[in-house]
Scaffold this motif. Structure first.
Motif, PDB file in Angstrom:
ATOM      1  N   ARG A   1     129.807 109.192 -48.098  1.00 46.74           N
ATOM      2  CA  ARG A   1     128.353 109.068 -48.242  1.00 46.74           C
ATOM      3  C   ARG A   1     127.972 108.467 -49.593  1.00 46.74           C
ATOM      4  O   ARG A   1     127.048 107.670 -49.695  1.00 46.74           O
ATOM      5  CB  ARG A   1     127.695 110.438 -48.078  1.00 46.74           C
ATOM      6  N   TYR A   2     128.701 108.826 -50.593  1.00 41.05           N
ATOM      7  CA  TYR A   2     128.414 108.279 -51.917  1.00 41.05           C
ATOM      8  C   TYR A   2     128.643 106.777 -51.943  1.00 41.05           C
ATOM      9  O   TYR A   2     127.861 106.014 -52.527  1.00 41.05           O
ATOM     10  CB  TYR A   2     129.305 108.977 -52.958  1.00 41.05           C
ATOM     11  N   ARG A   3     129.719 106.333 -51.304  1.00 39.06           N
ATOM     12  CA  ARG A   3     130.005 104.891 -51.278  1.00 39.06           C
ATOM     13  C   ARG A   3     128.918 104.146 -50.507  1.00 39.06           C
ATOM     14  O   ARG A   3     128.488 103.046 -50.915  1.00 39.06           O
ATOM     15  CB  ARG A   3     131.374 104.648 -50.643  1.00 39.06           C
ATOM     16  N   GLU A   4     128.507 104.752 -49.350  1.00 40.38           N
ATOM     17  CA  GLU A   4     127.477 104.080 -48.558  1.00 40.38           C
ATOM     18  C   GLU A   4     126.143 104.045 -49.306  1.00 40.38           C
ATOM     19  O   GLU A   4     125.445 103.022 -49.305  1.00 40.38           O
ATOM     20  CB  GLU A   4     127.307 104.815 -47.221  1.00 40.38           C
ATOM     21  N   LYS A   5     125.798 105.109 -49.903  1.00 40.13           N
ATOM     22  CA  LYS A   5     124.519 105.185 -50.590  1.00 40.13           C
ATOM     23  C   LYS A   5     124.462 104.253 -51.791  1.00 40.13           C
ATOM     24  O   LYS A   5     123.430 103.605 -52.044  1.00 40.13           O
ATOM     25  CB  LYS A   5     124.263 106.634 -51.027  1.00 40.13           C
ATOM     26  N   ASN A   6     125.547 104.179 -52.524  1.00 39.57           N
ATOM     27  CA  ASN A   6     125.555 103.381 -53.752  1.00 39.57           C
ATOM     28  C   ASN A   6     126.222 102.024 -53.570  1.00 39.57           C
ATOM     29  O   ASN A   6     126.454 101.322 -54.560  1.00 39.57           O
ATOM     30  CB  ASN A   6     126.274 104.160 -54.869  1.00 39.57           C
ATOM     31  N   GLU A   7     126.508 101.680 -52.265  1.00 46.47           N
ATOM     32  CA  GLU A   7     127.105 100.387 -51.950  1.00 46.47           C
ATOM     33  C   GLU A   7     128.352 100.147 -52.814  1.00 46.47           C
ATOM     34  O   GLU A   7     128.514  99.118 -53.460  1.00 46.47           O
ATOM     35  CB  GLU A   7     126.091  99.264 -52.173  1.00 46.47           C
ATOM     36  N   VAL A   8     129.170 101.133 -52.839  1.00 47.90           N
ATOM     37  CA  VAL A   8     130.392 101.075 -53.635  1.00 47.90           C
ATOM     38  C   VAL A   8     131.575 100.887 -52.695  1.00 47.90           C
ATOM     39  O   VAL A   8     131.796 101.706 -51.800  1.00 47.90           O
ATOM     40  CB  VAL A   8     130.582 102.354 -54.474  1.00 47.90           C
ATOM     41  N   ILE A   9     132.235  99.714 -52.840  1.00 46.79           N
ATOM     42  CA  ILE A   9     133.463  99.464 -52.074  1.00 46.79           C
ATOM     43  C   ILE A   9     134.637  99.478 -53.037  1.00 46.79           C
ATOM     44  O   ILE A   9     135.484 100.355 -52.997  1.00 46.79           O
ATOM     45  CB  ILE A   9     133.382  98.128 -51.312  1.00 46.79           C
ATOM     46  N   ASP A  10     134.601  98.352 -53.884  1.00 48.30           N
ATOM     47  CA  ASP A  10     135.581  98.310 -54.971  1.00 48.30           C
ATOM     48  C   ASP A  10     134.778  98.124 -56.245  1.00 48.30           C
ATOM     49  O   ASP A  10     134.325  97.021 -56.561  1.00 48.30           O
ATOM     50  CB  ASP A  10     136.553  97.142 -54.757  1.00 48.30           C
ATOM     51  N   LEU A  11     134.589  99.202 -56.940  1.00 47.16           N
ATOM     52  CA  LEU A  11     133.670  99.189 -58.067  1.00 47.16           C
ATOM     53  C   LEU A  11     134.125  98.230 -59.159  1.00 47.16           C
ATOM     54  O   LEU A  11     133.303  97.592 -59.823  1.00 47.16           O
ATOM     55  CB  LEU A  11     133.526 100.612 -58.634  1.00 47.16           C
ATOM     56  N   SER A  12     135.384  98.035 -59.326  1.00 45.07           N
ATOM     57  CA  SER A  12     135.885  97.128 -60.358  1.00 45.07           C
ATOM     58  C   SER A  12     135.531  95.685 -60.024  1.00 45.07           C
ATOM     59  O   SER A  12     135.019  94.941 -60.858  1.00 45.07           O
ATOM     60  CB  SER A  12     137.401  97.292 -60.495  1.00 45.07           C
ATOM     61  N   THR A  13     135.776  95.285 -58.747  1.00 45.54           N
ATOM     62  CA  THR A  13     135.448  93.918 -58.335  1.00 45.54           C
ATOM     63  C   THR A  13     133.942  93.695 -58.357  1.00 45.54           C
ATOM     64  O   THR A  13     133.455  92.641 -58.801  1.00 45.54           O
ATOM     65  CB  THR A  13     136.010  93.651 -56.930  1.00 45.54           C
ATOM     66  N   GLN A  14     133.245  94.719 -57.904  1.00 40.49           N
ATOM     67  CA  GLN A  14     131.792  94.586 -57.871  1.00 40.49           C
ATOM     68  C   GLN A  14     131.210  94.454 -59.278  1.00 40.49           C
ATOM     69  O   GLN A  14     130.301  93.664 -59.527  1.00 40.49           O
ATOM     70  CB  GLN A  14     131.177  95.794 -57.165  1.00 40.49           C
ATOM     71  N   SER A  15     131.726  95.184 -60.217  1.00 40.14           N
ATOM     72  CA  SER A  15     131.228  95.099 -61.588  1.00 40.14           C
ATOM     73  C   SER A  15     131.498  93.726 -62.186  1.00 40.14           C
ATOM     74  O   SER A  15     130.673  93.170 -62.916  1.00 40.14           O
ATOM     75  CB  SER A  15     131.856  96.198 -62.431  1.00 40.14           C
ATOM     76  N   GLN A  16     132.671  93.123 -61.832  1.00 35.31           N
ATOM     77  CA  GLN A  16     132.969  91.777 -62.329  1.00 35.31           C
ATOM     78  C   GLN A  16     131.995  90.745 -61.735  1.00 35.31           C
ATOM     79  O   GLN A  16     131.527  89.833 -62.431  1.00 35.31           O
ATOM     80  CB  GLN A  16     134.420  91.409 -61.964  1.00 35.31           C
ATOM     81  N   GLN A  17     131.701  90.913 -60.432  1.00 35.73           N
ATOM     82  CA  GLN A  17     130.766  89.993 -59.781  1.00 35.73           C
ATOM     83  C   GLN A  17     129.377  90.113 -60.388  1.00 35.73           C
ATOM     84  O   GLN A  17     128.703  89.110 -60.636  1.00 35.73           O
ATOM     85  CB  GLN A  17     130.703  90.295 -58.278  1.00 35.73           C
ATOM     86  N   TYR A  18     128.938  91.327 -60.667  1.00 36.64           N
ATOM     87  CA  TYR A  18     127.640  91.549 -61.302  1.00 36.64           C
ATOM     88  C   TYR A  18     127.581  90.840 -62.657  1.00 36.64           C
ATOM     89  O   TYR A  18     126.595  90.189 -63.022  1.00 36.64           O
ATOM     90  CB  TYR A  18     127.380  93.044 -61.497  1.00 36.64           C
ATOM     91  N   TYR A  19     128.620  90.944 -63.401  1.00 37.77           N
ATOM     92  CA  TYR A  19     128.622  90.339 -64.729  1.00 37.77           C
ATOM     93  C   TYR A  19     128.595  88.815 -64.650  1.00 37.77           C
ATOM     94  O   TYR A  19     127.901  88.148 -65.427  1.00 37.77           O
ATOM     95  CB  TYR A  19     129.869  90.822 -65.497  1.00 37.77           C
ATOM     96  N   GLN A  20     129.362  88.281 -63.678  1.00 35.69           N
ATOM     97  CA  GLN A  20     129.382  86.811 -63.508  1.00 35.69           C
ATOM     98  C   GLN A  20     127.991  86.307 -63.106  1.00 35.69           C
ATOM     99  O   GLN A  20     127.496  85.309 -63.660  1.00 35.69           O
ATOM    100  CB  GLN A  20     130.423  86.417 -62.462  1.00 35.69           C
ATOM    101  N   ASN A  21     127.316  86.960 -62.169  1.00 30.02           N
ATOM    102  CA  ASN A  21     125.973  86.580 -61.739  1.00 30.02           C
ATOM    103  C   ASN A  21     124.984  86.677 -62.897  1.00 30.02           C
ATOM    104  O   ASN A  21     124.126  85.803 -63.078  1.00 30.02           O
ATOM    105  CB  ASN A  21     125.512  87.456 -60.591  1.00 30.02           C
ATOM    106  N   PHE A  22     125.130  87.718 -63.677  1.00 33.48           N
ATOM    107  CA  PHE A  22     124.243  87.904 -64.818  1.00 33.48           C
ATOM    108  C   PHE A  22     124.396  86.761 -65.811  1.00 33.48           C
ATOM    109  O   PHE A  22     123.415  86.221 -66.337  1.00 33.48           O
ATOM    110  CB  PHE A  22     124.531  89.267 -65.475  1.00 33.48           C
ATOM    111  N   SER A  23     125.647  86.358 -66.038  1.00 30.17           N
ATOM    112  CA  SER A  23     125.894  85.269 -67.000  1.00 30.17           C
ATOM    113  C   SER A  23     125.298  83.949 -66.484  1.00 30.17           C
ATOM    114  O   SER A  23     124.674  83.187 -67.248  1.00 30.17           O
ATOM    115  CB  SER A  23     127.402  85.123 -67.241  1.00 30.17           C
ATOM    116  N   GLU A  24     125.534  83.682 -65.208  1.00 32.00           N
ATOM    117  CA  GLU A  24     125.031  82.428 -64.652  1.00 32.00           C
ATOM    118  C   GLU A  24     123.494  82.387 -64.685  1.00 32.00           C
ATOM    119  O   GLU A  24     122.879  81.373 -65.079  1.00 32.00           O
ATOM    120  CB  GLU A  24     125.532  82.245 -63.220  1.00 32.00           C
ATOM    121  N   LEU A  25     122.880  83.465 -64.254  1.00 32.57           N
ATOM    122  CA  LEU A  25     121.419  83.523 -64.257  1.00 32.57           C
ATOM    123  C   LEU A  25     120.857  83.404 -65.666  1.00 32.57           C
ATOM    124  O   LEU A  25     119.850  82.730 -65.910  1.00 32.57           O
ATOM    125  CB  LEU A  25     120.934  84.808 -63.598  1.00 32.57           C
ATOM    126  N   ASN A  26     121.507  84.057 -66.568  1.00 31.47           N
ATOM    127  CA  ASN A  26     121.045  84.006 -67.948  1.00 31.47           C
ATOM    128  C   ASN A  26     121.153  82.585 -68.507  1.00 31.47           C
ATOM    129  O   ASN A  26     120.268  82.112 -69.239  1.00 31.47           O
ATOM    130  CB  ASN A  26     121.862  84.996 -68.792  1.00 31.47           C
TER     131      ASN A  26
END
Length: 794
Positions: free
Chosen positions: A289-314
């Motif tokens: 339930r925690y994974r579904e609620k927080n959309e957590v699959i692979d938190l390490s990969t997801q955190s890297q993707q978030y950072y890459q998107n943030f850099s590009e947008l910035n």
């Protein structure tokens, strides 16, 4: 007095240490009493040994399998579910004597019943040998004890207090309940002391208490894990069975305890497995339930993707901001009147399709105008038209720039929103990671505990199936063979000791109650005055025992005394000796007479003066009588001294002078000047003068006569003189109130109550005696009849 003699007597006077030899002789004189008590004590000891029940010591050894302590990190957890590795031997010693264990032993061996065979003096324990066995049908009080006294034969039995005959195997009733008595197969009624038997019953708890008091456990070697079990009993078979059964039941109890622990452990593990299984399922559901609620699959990969998107947008946002800045610059440039005839920059990175053609057209017209202006004047119609066209283009460019800026602003706002969303997602990663880590940690703990309990359940099941005791008998119970009680050697030694100590104590009490001088040691202890003579108990009733040719012990003692006194008067040509004592009855006249005889035997003319004026006994003891004497000469009735001097019959050289008539004032009489004249005249005629004076403890006559004496012989009588009077003797000696004083111990007895002073021989008592006590009749006239007892001496 010579220095050697003085030193010798001072050594005797200062000798205070306890003399073992004198102590032995002191008590040895009571040997008949000692011997009688020893014989009585040994007889009692023999009787005690003969009729005491022999007690045997039975012992066995139990080995405890003590494993070394496990110091691994999981040792405490393992000990919680399995069996502890280390064993506390002190606890095991107490467990062996515990009531629950001893109850099992008593029940297995049937120790609630005790069978005894009555003898003439004592009853014998017939454990396992009894020909009868009692069966309990019912008890009125199961917690009470009872005893049955029966007389049994092969055919029947009866109670000793009744004549009714009872049959075996038949029920009978008593006040304790209903019972049956059976004959034990294979057991005979023969070989017992009598046909009388005592059957005792005790409740199981009481039997266990008795066993606990009988059994002794010990760890003889501190570092070893071997425990010794000992019991003292009057029946070796009983002791062996108890010790062996105790070791056996201890092992059984240990196995039962381990099995119980295994069963409890498995039940506990099963319950915990069910609980942890449910808890583990709940944790895993929560994780999903925690994974579904927080959309957590692979938190390490997801955190890297978030950072890459943030850099590009910035980056895009920054580029958009630059372009918006360029647009502002172009807009200000176009609107500036100073720049209306200048070219507009077109290489600033603006790639808008609407704006670029306008800028290109504007710059072309501007170049054309600048060329035309150089060839024509300002009023040229062509130049004016170009200015109008350029003004319109500038307006179009400014409007285009505003439109583009608005579109850029909208795009930048959207991009800012995207950046905010990505940034929020990126910031939420640590909290999501923490939450996920907490859930995963709970999952791992539950999972590891579940696997651990599964493993321990299997181990507990295996342990329960293969349980063995951690102890086994190292040595089976064995009897000492010979009885340890009664200890014949110790009993006889104690009896001998008691047989000696009791009479010694009696004698000591008698000695404590006796306040008379009995030993030389007492005299030496209380006074430093030298002892110049020791006279034994004479065996003749005559006063004069020192005779020519006499070889008796007492005569020889007077001769020894004569020699000792010579040291005191060695420098005096014609010595005067004063003889006195503490009280009357101590033998002054006897000593004075016989010492004078001992001096006379040496050829010296000796005279003995009867200066005990109040109670004269000297002449009477010699069987002589005189009407005139010292009192006549002193008061002046007689001037010729020869009238009062009387020779002793059949004893040449020995003379006596009686006291004469007893005056009313003896003390004042001795103060007369004629006393000095008396001694002057006597010294002219005699070589030695001996004064038989009154006791110093009663009157002062001896002190009055002391100035005329060269030596004072102070009489102490064994068994007569009080110990406290020795303090007075010491005071007289220390203060030198009597001239050159020496002690004479009189009446030393070898027989009777006071025997053992030195172990002298000697016969019966000498005893002409005064016959008056400590007070006598010095101060009050009393009639006197000399007793016939041989123990009265003056």
């Amino acid at each position: 007095m010579s220095d050697d003699f003085e030193t010798g007597f001072e050594g005797n006077a200062n000798r205070k240490e306890f003399q073992l030899k004198e102590f032995i002789f002191k008590y040895l004189r009571y040997w008949p009493l000692l011997f009688a008590f020893v014989i009585i004590a040994l007889t009692i000891a023999f009787t005690v040994i003969r009729y005491s029940t022999p007690v045997y010591s039975v012992s066995g050894s139990l080995f405890i399998n003590k494993q070394p302590t496990n110091n691994s990190p999981t040792a405490d957890l393992q000990n919680m579910f399995m069996f502890p590795d280390n064993v506390n031997l002190k606890n095991e010693l107490e467990i062996l004597k515990s009531k629950p264990l001893l109850k099992r032993v008593a029940q297995n061996l049937g120790l609630q019943f005790n069978y005894l065979n009555k003898g003439n003096v004592r009853s014998s324990n017939i454990y396992r040998e009894s020909p009868v066995e009692l069966e309990i049908v019912s008890l009125k009080d199961a917690s009470g004890s009872f005893s049955l006294d029966i007389e049994a034969t092969e055919e029947n039995f009866r109670f000793t207090n009744t004549k009714a005959v009872l049959l075996y195997n038949a029920e009978f009733q008593t006040r304790a309940g209903t019972f049956r008595l059976h004959k034990v197969p294979g057991k005979s009624f023969r070989g017992f002391n009598s046909s009388n038997y005592i059957i005792q019953y005790r409740p199981l708890s009481l039997s266990a208490n008795i066993l606990a008091s009988q059994i002794k456990t010990a760890q003889n070697i501190e570092q070893a894990t071997i425990l010794n079990i000992t019991i003292e009993t009057d029946n070796p078979a009983y002791g062996k069975d108890v010790v062996n059964e105790l070791m056996k039941e201890y092992g059984k109890m240990n196995i039962e305890e381990k099995r119980e622990i295994s069963q409890v452990t498995m039940r506990f593990i099963d319950e915990r497995l069910d609980t942890i299984k449910n808890e583990l399922g709940g944790v895993e559901t929560g994780l999903l339930r925690y994974r579904e609620k927080n959309e957590v699959i692979d938190l390490s990969t997801q955190s890297q993707q978030y950072y890459q998107n943030f850099s590009e947008l910035n980056q895009k946002f920054n580029e958009q901001q630059v372009q918006m800045g360029v647009l502002d610059y172009l807009l200000r440039y176009i609107n500036d009147a100073g720049n209306k005839h200048k070219l507009v920059p077109t290489d600033l990175g603006i790639q808008e399709p609407v704006l670029l053609p306008l800028l290109s057209q504007y710059n072309t017209l501007q170049l054309q105008r600048n060329t035309l202006e150089q060839t024509t004047g300002p009023a040229n119609a062509a130049l004016v038209n170009m200015d109008i066209s350029l003004s319109k283009l500038r307006e179009q460019i400014a409007e285009a720039l505003k439109n583009v800026k608005r579109s850029y602003t909208i795009a930048a706002d959207k991009m800012q929103e995207q950046i905010s969303r990505v940034q929020s997602s990126l910031k939420a990663v640590p909290s999501k990671a923490k939450g996920l880590l907490d859930i995963e940690r709970q999952q791992k703990i539950k999972q590891d505990l579940y696997l651990f309990l599964l493993q321990k359940r299997e181990e507990a099941a295996i342990a329960a199936a293969a349980t063995i005791a951690n102890s086994y008998p190292l040595e089976e119970a064995a009897s000492s063979g010979a009885p340890v009680k009664p200890n014949k050697r110790n009993i006889y030694l104690v009896a001998l000791l008691v047989g000696i100590l009791i009479p010694v104590a009696i004698i000591a009490i008698m000695e404590m109650l006796n306040d008379k001088v009995t030993e030389r040691e007492e005299i030496v202890k209380y006074t430093a005055a030298p002892i110049v003579g020791e006279i034994g108990h004479a065996g003749d009733e005559k006063t004069l025992v020192v005779l020519a040719g006499s070889r008796t012990i007492v005569a020889e003692q007077f001769r020894i005394m004569r020699t000792n006194v010579q040291y005191l008067v060695s420098k005096v040509e014609k010595p005067v000796l004063l003889v006195t004592s503490s009280v009357s009855g101590e033998g002054k006249s006897f000593i004075a007479t016989n010492y004078g005889a001992a001096i006379a035997l040496t050829g010296k003319k000796t005279v003995v003066l009867e200066f005990d004026i109040r109670k004269p006994r000297l002449l009477k003891g010699l069987g002589m009588q005189s009407v005139k004497g010292l009192s006549n000469f002193i008061i002046g009735n007689i001037t010729d001294i020869n009238e009062i001097i009387h020779p002793v019959q059949d004893f040449p050289g020995l003379h006596v002078i009686g006291c004469g008539p007893i005056p009313p004032n003896p003390s004042e009489l001795l103060l007369d000047s004629n006393v000095a004249l008396l001694f002057e005249k006597l010294k002219e005629r005699f070589d030695c003068i001996i004064i038989d004076s009154a006791p110093v403890g009663l009157v002062s006559d001896a002190f009055t006569l002391s100035p005329f004496a060269d030596v004072c012989l102070y009489i102490v009588r064994q068994g007569y003189t009080l110990r406290r009077q020795l303090s007075m003797v010491e005071d007289l000696y220390a203060k030198k109130r009597l001239a050159n004083m020496g002690l004479v111990v009189n009446d030393i007895q070898a027989q009777g109550r006071y025997k053992g002073y030195y172990g002298y021989g000697g016969g019966a008592a000498y005893g002409y005696g005064y016959g008056y006590g400590y007070g006598g009749d010095y101060f009050q006239k009393e009639s006197f009849k000399r007793p016939k007892s041989k123990f009265w001496n003056k």
